[in-house]
Write a protein that holds these residues in place. Structure first.
Motif, PDB file in Angstrom:
ATOM      1  N   PHE A  78      -4.559 -41.334 -17.316  1.00  0.00           N
ATOM      2  CA  PHE A  78      -5.898 -41.607 -17.827  1.00  0.00           C
ATOM      3  C   PHE A  78      -6.453 -40.607 -18.827  1.00  0.00           C
ATOM      4  N   ILE A  79      -6.006 -39.376 -18.785  1.00  0.00           N
ATOM      5  CA  ILE A  79      -6.608 -38.347 -19.633  1.00  0.00           C
ATOM      6  C   ILE A  79      -5.768 -38.180 -20.898  1.00  0.00           C
ATOM      7  N   ARG A  80      -6.390 -38.435 -22.017  1.00  0.00           N
ATOM      8  CA  ARG A  80      -5.710 -38.310 -23.307  1.00  0.00           C
ATOM      9  C   ARG A  80      -6.555 -37.480 -24.249  1.00  0.00           C
ATOM     10  N   SER A  81      -5.890 -36.885 -25.224  1.00  0.00           N
ATOM     11  CA  SER A  81      -6.639 -36.162 -26.243  1.00  0.00           C
ATOM     12  C   SER A  81      -7.351 -37.194 -27.113  1.00  0.00           C
ATOM     13  N   ASN A  82      -8.447 -36.822 -27.654  1.00  0.00           N
ATOM     14  CA  ASN A  82      -9.211 -37.733 -28.501  1.00  0.00           C
ATOM     15  C   ASN A  82      -9.718 -36.941 -29.699  1.00  0.00           C
ATOM     16  N   PRO A  83      -8.779 -36.503 -30.551  1.00  0.00           N
ATOM     17  CA  PRO A  83      -9.184 -35.613 -31.645  1.00  0.00           C
ATOM     18  C   PRO A  83      -9.923 -36.344 -32.757  1.00  0.00           C
ATOM     19  N   LYS A  84     -10.703 -35.582 -33.456  1.00  0.00           N
ATOM     20  CA  LYS A  84     -11.324 -36.073 -34.677  1.00  0.00           C
ATOM     21  C   LYS A  84     -10.347 -35.731 -35.784  1.00  0.00           C
ATOM     22  N   GLY A  85      -9.773 -36.734 -36.399  1.00  0.00           N
ATOM     23  CA  GLY A  85      -8.765 -36.501 -37.430  1.00  0.00           C
ATOM     24  C   GLY A  85      -7.483 -37.246 -37.130  1.00  0.00           C
ATOM     25  N   VAL A  86      -6.370 -36.604 -37.377  1.00  0.00           N
ATOM     26  CA  VAL A  86      -5.053 -37.241 -37.253  1.00  0.00           C
ATOM     27  C   VAL A  86      -4.643 -37.372 -35.791  1.00  0.00           C
ATOM     28  N   ILE A  87      -4.175 -38.564 -35.425  1.00  0.00           N
ATOM     29  CA  ILE A  87      -3.708 -38.835 -34.066  1.00  0.00           C
ATOM     30  C   ILE A  87      -2.413 -39.644 -34.156  1.00  0.00           C
ATOM     31  N   TYR A  88      -1.545 -39.457 -33.165  1.00  0.00           N
ATOM     32  CA  TYR A  88      -0.289 -40.197 -33.073  1.00  0.00           C
ATOM     33  C   TYR A  88      -0.464 -41.238 -31.972  1.00  0.00           C
ATOM     34  N   GLU A  89      -0.249 -42.505 -32.315  1.00  0.00           N
ATOM     35  CA  GLU A  89      -0.491 -43.593 -31.373  1.00  0.00           C
ATOM     36  C   GLU A  89       0.713 -44.521 -31.282  1.00  0.00           C
ATOM     37  N   ARG A  90       0.764 -45.255 -30.160  1.00  0.00           N
ATOM     38  CA  ARG A  90       1.740 -46.329 -29.991  1.00  0.00           C
ATOM     39  C   ARG A  90       1.018 -47.630 -30.304  1.00  0.00           C
ATOM     40  N   TRP A  91       1.681 -48.515 -30.986  1.00  0.00           N
ATOM     41  CA  TRP A  91       1.151 -49.833 -31.289  1.00  0.00           C
ATOM     42  C   TRP A  91       2.216 -50.870 -30.983  1.00  0.00           C
ATOM     43  N   ARG A  92       1.784 -52.116 -30.770  1.00  0.00           N
ATOM     44  CA  ARG A  92       2.725 -53.209 -30.532  1.00  0.00           C
ATOM     45  C   ARG A  92       2.383 -54.362 -31.461  1.00  0.00           C
ATOM     46  N   HIS A  93       3.386 -54.901 -32.107  1.00  0.00           N
ATOM     47  CA  HIS A  93       3.211 -56.034 -33.010  1.00  0.00           C
ATOM     48  C   HIS A  93       3.282 -57.317 -32.180  1.00  0.00           C
ATOM     49  N   MET A  94       2.185 -57.595 -31.519  1.00  0.00           N
ATOM     50  CA  MET A  94       2.119 -58.697 -30.546  1.00  0.00           C
ATOM     51  C   MET A  94       2.456 -60.065 -31.140  1.00  0.00           C
ATOM     52  N   HIS A  95       1.934 -60.358 -32.300  1.00  0.00           N
ATOM     53  CA  HIS A  95       2.114 -61.686 -32.894  1.00  0.00           C
ATOM     54  C   HIS A  95       3.123 -61.649 -34.035  1.00  0.00           C
ATOM     55  N   GLY A  96       4.105 -60.808 -33.871  1.00  0.00           N
ATOM     56  CA  GLY A  96       5.188 -60.691 -34.847  1.00  0.00           C
ATOM     57  C   GLY A  96       6.472 -60.470 -34.084  1.00  0.00           C
ATOM     58  N   CYS A  97       7.081 -59.330 -34.280  1.00  0.00           N
ATOM     59  CA  CYS A  97       8.354 -59.013 -33.624  1.00  0.00           C
ATOM     60  C   CYS A  97       8.179 -58.590 -32.163  1.00  0.00           C
ATOM     61  N   ALA A  98       6.945 -58.310 -31.737  1.00  0.00           N
ATOM     62  CA  ALA A  98       6.603 -57.907 -30.364  1.00  0.00           C
ATOM     63  C   ALA A  98       7.153 -56.538 -29.981  1.00  0.00           C
ATOM     64  N   ARG A  99       7.549 -55.744 -30.956  1.00  0.00           N
ATOM     65  CA  ARG A  99       8.116 -54.427 -30.672  1.00  0.00           C
ATOM     66  C   ARG A  99       7.047 -53.344 -30.733  1.00  0.00           C
ATOM     67  N   PHE A 100       7.296 -52.272 -29.977  1.00  0.00           N
ATOM     68  CA  PHE A 100       6.433 -51.092 -30.022  1.00  0.00           C
ATOM     69  C   PHE A 100       6.874 -50.196 -31.173  1.00  0.00           C
ATOM     70  N   PHE A 101       5.901 -49.530 -31.789  1.00  0.00           N
ATOM     71  CA  PHE A 101       6.193 -48.542 -32.812  1.00  0.00           C
ATOM     72  C   PHE A 101       5.109 -47.480 -32.754  1.00  0.00           C
ATOM     73  N   ASN A 102       5.303 -46.403 -33.480  1.00  0.00           N
ATOM     74  CA  ASN A 102       4.328 -45.323 -33.521  1.00  0.00           C
ATOM     75  C   ASN A 102       3.622 -45.318 -34.868  1.00  0.00           C
ATOM     76  N   ALA A 103       2.401 -44.829 -34.853  1.00  0.00           N
ATOM     77  CA  ALA A 103       1.608 -44.750 -36.077  1.00  0.00           C
ATOM     78  C   ALA A 103       0.856 -43.432 -36.112  1.00  0.00           C
ATOM     79  N   VAL A 104       0.656 -42.934 -37.298  1.00  0.00           N
ATOM     80  CA  VAL A 104      -0.190 -41.771 -37.525  1.00  0.00           C
ATOM     81  C   VAL A 104      -1.452 -42.317 -38.171  1.00  0.00           C
ATOM     82  N   ARG A 105      -2.599 -42.077 -37.520  1.00  0.00           N
ATOM     83  CA  ARG A 105      -3.859 -42.643 -37.987  1.00  0.00           C
ATOM     84  C   ARG A 105      -4.929 -41.574 -38.016  1.00  0.00           C
ATOM     85  N   ASP A 106      -5.810 -41.655 -38.992  1.00  0.00           N
ATOM     86  CA  ASP A 106      -6.956 -40.748 -39.094  1.00  0.00           C
ATOM     87  C   ASP A 106      -8.121 -41.410 -38.378  1.00  0.00           C
TER      88      ASP A 106
END
Length: 103
Positions: A45-73
């Protein structure tokens, strides 16, 4: 609407096709049953929540359905880059945060 580049499909698609799956690169304990309640809570339950750059997992649910990572501001909500699951954190990010890169 945000466009997110799937590193597997190799194309940008509308954000509605994707689901956020939380913070990326979280190491799971090899002995989860032996973890204390506090450590178990921190892992799930406890995650960092920085202001700025974060590394996240995403899933392309309505496409290939695969997980990938993203760098997001988190300030601008812009995706800096995406990369396949299992790949290490990028050691170097693009100098210009407006430059979106897919590995």
């Amino acid at each position: 609407m945000l466009l997110i580049r799937c590193p597997y499909c190799e194309e940008e698609r509308p954000e509605l096709e994707f689901r956020n799956a939380g913070e990326a690169h979280i190491a799971r304990s090899t002995n989860m049953a032996g973890e204390s309640d506090d450590d178990f809570e921190k892992f799930f339950f406890i995650r960092s929540n920085p202001k700025g750059v974060i590394y996240e997992r995403w899933r392309h649910m309505h496409g290939c359905a695969r997980f990938f990572n993203a760098v997001r501001d988190t300030v601008t909500d812009k995706f800096i880059m995406t990369y396949k699951a299992g790949e290490p954190k990028p050691s170097k990010l693009p100098k210009n945060s407006n430059e979106v890169v897919a590995k």
